[in-house]
Design an enzyme around this catalytic site. Structure first.
Site, PDB file in Angstrom:
ATOM      1  N   ILE A   1       5.722  -4.937  -2.303  1.00 36.39           N
ATOM      2  CA  ILE A   1       5.420  -3.726  -1.530  1.00 36.39           C
ATOM      3  C   ILE A   1       5.728  -3.992  -0.053  1.00 36.39           C
ATOM      4  CG2 ILE A   1       3.548  -2.207  -0.787  1.00 36.39           C
ATOM      5  CD1 ILE A   1       2.319  -2.573  -3.582  1.00 36.39           C
TER       6      ILE A   1
ATOM      7  N   VAL B   1      -2.481 -17.921   4.452  1.00 36.21           N
ATOM      8  CA  VAL B   1      -3.660 -17.366   5.127  1.00 36.21           C
ATOM      9  C   VAL B   1      -4.952 -18.131   4.830  1.00 36.21           C
ATOM     10  CG1 VAL B   1      -2.745 -15.031   5.394  1.00 36.21           C
ATOM     11  CG2 VAL B   1      -4.014 -15.615   3.309  1.00 36.21           C
TER      12      VAL B   1
ATOM     13  N   TYR C   1      -8.924  -5.472 -13.901  1.00 32.91           N
ATOM     14  CA  TYR C   1      -8.785  -5.629 -12.450  1.00 32.91           C
ATOM     15  C   TYR C   1      -9.962  -6.446 -11.899  1.00 32.91           C
ATOM     16  CZ  TYR C   1      -6.650  -4.514  -7.986  1.00 32.91           C
ATOM     17  OH  TYR C   1      -6.009  -4.595  -6.767  1.00 32.91           O
TER      18      TYR C   1
ATOM     19  N   LYS D   1     -11.124  -5.898  -3.304  1.00 41.20           N
ATOM     20  CA  LYS D   1     -10.556  -4.725  -2.608  1.00 41.20           C
ATOM     21  C   LYS D   1     -11.674  -3.881  -1.983  1.00 41.20           C
ATOM     22  CE  LYS D   1      -6.090  -5.270  -3.338  1.00 41.20           C
ATOM     23  NZ  LYS D   1      -5.286  -5.863  -2.259  1.00 41.20           N
TER      24      LYS D   1
ATOM     25  N   LEU E   1       5.485  -8.820  -8.573  1.00 41.76           N
ATOM     26  CA  LEU E   1       5.071 -10.130  -9.074  1.00 41.76           C
ATOM     27  C   LEU E   1       3.553 -10.166  -9.302  1.00 41.76           C
ATOM     28  CD1 LEU E   1       6.985 -12.492  -9.507  1.00 41.76           C
ATOM     29  CD2 LEU E   1       6.309 -13.389  -7.275  1.00 41.76           C
TER      30      LEU E   1
HETATM   31  O1  0WD Z   1       0.521  -2.214  -8.265  1.00 39.75           O
HETATM   32  C1  0WD Z   1       0.608  -2.947  -7.293  1.00 39.75           C
HETATM   33  N1  0WD Z   1       1.565  -3.849  -7.206  1.00 39.75           N
HETATM   34  C2  0WD Z   1      -0.366  -2.774  -6.161  1.00 39.75           C
HETATM   35  C3  0WD Z   1      -0.526  -3.754  -5.217  1.00 39.75           C
HETATM   36  C4  0WD Z   1      -1.165  -1.527  -6.122  1.00 39.75           C
HETATM   37  C5  0WD Z   1      -2.049  -1.440  -4.999  1.00 39.75           C
HETATM   38  C6  0WD Z   1      -2.192  -2.451  -4.093  1.00 39.75           C
HETATM   39  N2  0WD Z   1      -1.440  -3.601  -4.214  1.00 39.75           N
HETATM   40  C7  0WD Z   1      -1.613  -4.647  -3.207  1.00 39.75           C
HETATM   41  C8  0WD Z   1      -1.857  -6.040  -3.715  1.00 39.75           C
HETATM   42  O2  0WD Z   1      -3.190  -6.218  -4.153  1.00 39.75           O
HETATM   43  C9  0WD Z   1      -1.560  -6.832  -2.458  1.00 39.75           C
HETATM   44  O3  0WD Z   1      -2.642  -6.750  -1.563  1.00 39.75           O
HETATM   45  O4  0WD Z   1      -0.446  -4.763  -2.436  1.00 39.75           O
HETATM   46  C10 0WD Z   1      -0.386  -6.058  -1.868  1.00 39.75           C
HETATM   47  C11 0WD Z   1       0.981  -6.651  -2.146  1.00 39.75           C
HETATM   48  O5  0WD Z   1       1.120  -6.890  -3.523  1.00 39.75           O
HETATM   49  P1  0WD Z   1       2.497  -6.784  -4.336  1.00 39.75           P
HETATM   50  O6  0WD Z   1       3.582  -6.407  -3.418  1.00 39.75           O
HETATM   51  O7  0WD Z   1       2.209  -5.999  -5.527  1.00 39.75           O
HETATM   52  O8  0WD Z   1       2.693  -8.268  -4.873  1.00 39.75           O
HETATM   53  P2  0WD Z   1       3.603  -9.511  -4.453  1.00 39.75           P
HETATM   54  O9  0WD Z   1       5.017  -9.133  -4.289  1.00 39.75           O
HETATM   55  O10 0WD Z   1       3.290 -10.572  -5.471  1.00 39.75           O
HETATM   56  O11 0WD Z   1       3.004  -9.930  -3.044  1.00 39.75           O
HETATM   57  C12 0WD Z   1       1.721 -10.472  -2.866  1.00 39.75           C
HETATM   58  C13 0WD Z   1       1.888 -11.723  -2.062  1.00 39.75           C
HETATM   59  C14 0WD Z   1       2.044 -13.062  -2.767  1.00 39.75           C
HETATM   60  O12 0WD Z   1       2.886 -13.086  -3.721  1.00 39.75           O
HETATM   61  P3  0WD Z   1       2.722 -14.109  -5.011  1.00 39.75           P
HETATM   62  O13 0WD Z   1       3.160 -13.202  -6.084  1.00 39.75           O
HETATM   63  O14 0WD Z   1       3.626 -15.205  -4.653  1.00 39.75           O
HETATM   64  O15 0WD Z   1       1.288 -14.515  -5.185  1.00 39.75           O
HETATM   65  O16 0WD Z   1       0.757 -12.126  -1.358  1.00 39.75           O
HETATM   66  C15 0WD Z   1       1.122 -13.369  -0.770  1.00 39.75           C
HETATM   67  C16 0WD Z   1       2.260 -13.941  -1.552  1.00 39.75           C
HETATM   68  O17 0WD Z   1       3.441 -13.811  -0.856  1.00 39.75           O
HETATM   69  N3  0WD Z   1       0.077 -14.345  -0.798  1.00 39.75           N
HETATM   70  C17 0WD Z   1      -0.202 -15.097   0.274  1.00 39.75           C
HETATM   71  N4  0WD Z   1       0.322 -15.106   1.510  1.00 39.75           N
HETATM   72  C18 0WD Z   1      -0.158 -15.996   2.365  1.00 39.75           C
HETATM   73  N5  0WD Z   1      -1.136 -16.869   2.057  1.00 39.75           N
HETATM   74  C19 0WD Z   1      -1.221 -15.951  -0.133  1.00 39.75           C
HETATM   75  C20 0WD Z   1      -1.695 -16.869   0.825  1.00 39.75           C
HETATM   76  N6  0WD Z   1      -2.658 -17.754   0.548  1.00 39.75           N
HETATM   77  N7  0WD Z   1      -1.531 -15.703  -1.438  1.00 39.75           N
HETATM   78  C21 0WD Z   1      -0.728 -14.714  -1.841  1.00 39.75           C
END
Ligand code: 0WD
Length: 255
Positions: free
Chosen positions: A20, A66, A156, A163, A195
């Site tokens: 996202i 983080v 969830y 959240k 992811l």
């Molecule tokens: O349906 C969905 N995908 C939704 C996501 C619906 C509504 C909200 N969200 C939220 C998620 O909860 C999150 O807060 O959107 C945000 C982004 O999520 P995303 O884009 O769906 O997922 P992704 O592309 O995996 O990005 C999240 C990233 C991590 O990715 P991975 O998959 O490698 O865990 O959060 C980052 C990391 O890049 N992340 C961190 N960054 C820095 N320090 C850490 C950390 N310790 N842990 C995870």
């Protein structure tokens, strides 16, 4: 004139082109913003740098896990040195152990609960603290949340509770940072195949239900979230802070 011309914005949480955060980056970049990206560790460094080189050359890119105060301080000190000030920050980061996502919530381990809260909720407080001194002309902070904070959503679990804390953080931060003309808001996105979503069991079924029941009869696209983030980063949203905006094609109003 481009809405975000001359705006300097940090994007945290790109893991790949499906993230996202990447959808948001595209909207902000097209609106003229200058971007800095932070990535989590060596695991993601190559992929994130490659994406930036291909699509947004010249953007800053720094490591920032983080969970590490040292890395947080280091990342924002690099941004301070290179830019001197900051207008916006996108926090798009969450994590929970997959074992804590399905099954009964009551079985959540102490460690798993703590980890989900630390990465998914507390990190917004930590990054806001680092960003605030750089937002010398005011600013906008946007984080990502999900309906699982408001309602019980299967599979969830611990993330729903994280959240809920994140959304409360948004309100307390908005109150603290408001006098500095820094706004803090959350976007509650409908489910998007990323992811992170892979960790949620039966995700495809959730998408099918949304296609059937959401008022607009479709699932959420990252570009829809990106354009709302663009609004929240721009002067058009100057009267909005401490808010959670649903970008879910209306699904949250359906019982
Ligand atoms: O349906 C969905 N995908 C939704 C996501 C619906 C509504 C909200 N969200 C939220 C998620 O909860 C999150 O807060 O959107 C945000 C982004 O999520 P995303 O884009 O769906 O997922 P992704 O592309 O995996 O990005 C999240 C990233 C991590 O990715 P991975 O998959 O490698 O865990 O959060 C980052 C990391 O890049 N992340 C961190 N960054 C820095 N320090 C850490 C950390 N310790 N842990 C995870």
């Amino acid at each position: 004139m481009d809405l975000l011309e001359k705006k300097r914005i940090v994007i945290m949480g790109v893991a790949n082109q499906r993230s996202i955060a990447w959808g948001i980056a595209k909207s902000l970049y097209e609106a003229g913003a200058e971007l800095a990206f932070t990535y989590q560790g060596e695991r993601l460094e190559k992929r994130v740098k490659q994406l930036i080189d291909e699509h947004m050359p010249g953007s800053l890119c720094v490591e920032c896990d983080v969970t590490s105060d040292e890395q947080l301080q280091q990342a924002f000190s690099v941004i301070q040195q290179k830019w001197g000030y900051l207008d916006g920050l996108v926090h798009s980061i969450a994590f929970a152990k997959s074992t804590d996502l399905d099954g009964d919530f009551v079985q959540t381990s102490r460690d798993g609960y703590h980890l989900a809260q630390e990465i998914s909720a507390y990190s917004l407080v930590a990054v806001s603290r680092e960003a605030q001194p750089l937002m010398k002309n005011g600013g906008s902070i946007v984080t990502m949340t999900y309906l699982g904070s408001e309602k019980v959503i299967a599979n969830y679990n611990v993330m729903g509770v994280a959240k809920a804390a994140l959304e409360a953080n948004v309100k307390y931060l908005a109150n603290d940072l408001g006098p500095h003309q820094i706004r803090v808001n959350a976007i509650s996105a409908g489910p998007i195949k990323t992811l992170a979503a892979k960790g949620v069991k039966n995700f495809n079924t959730v998408l099918d239900v949304i296609k059937e029941k959401a008022p607009l009869r479709r699932t959420t696209d990252a570009s829809e979230v990106g354009d709302t983030a663009l609004f929240l980063m721009s002067h058009l949203s100057r009267g909005i802070t401490g808010e959670v905006i649903h970008v879910d094609n209306g699904f949250n109003i359906i019982s």
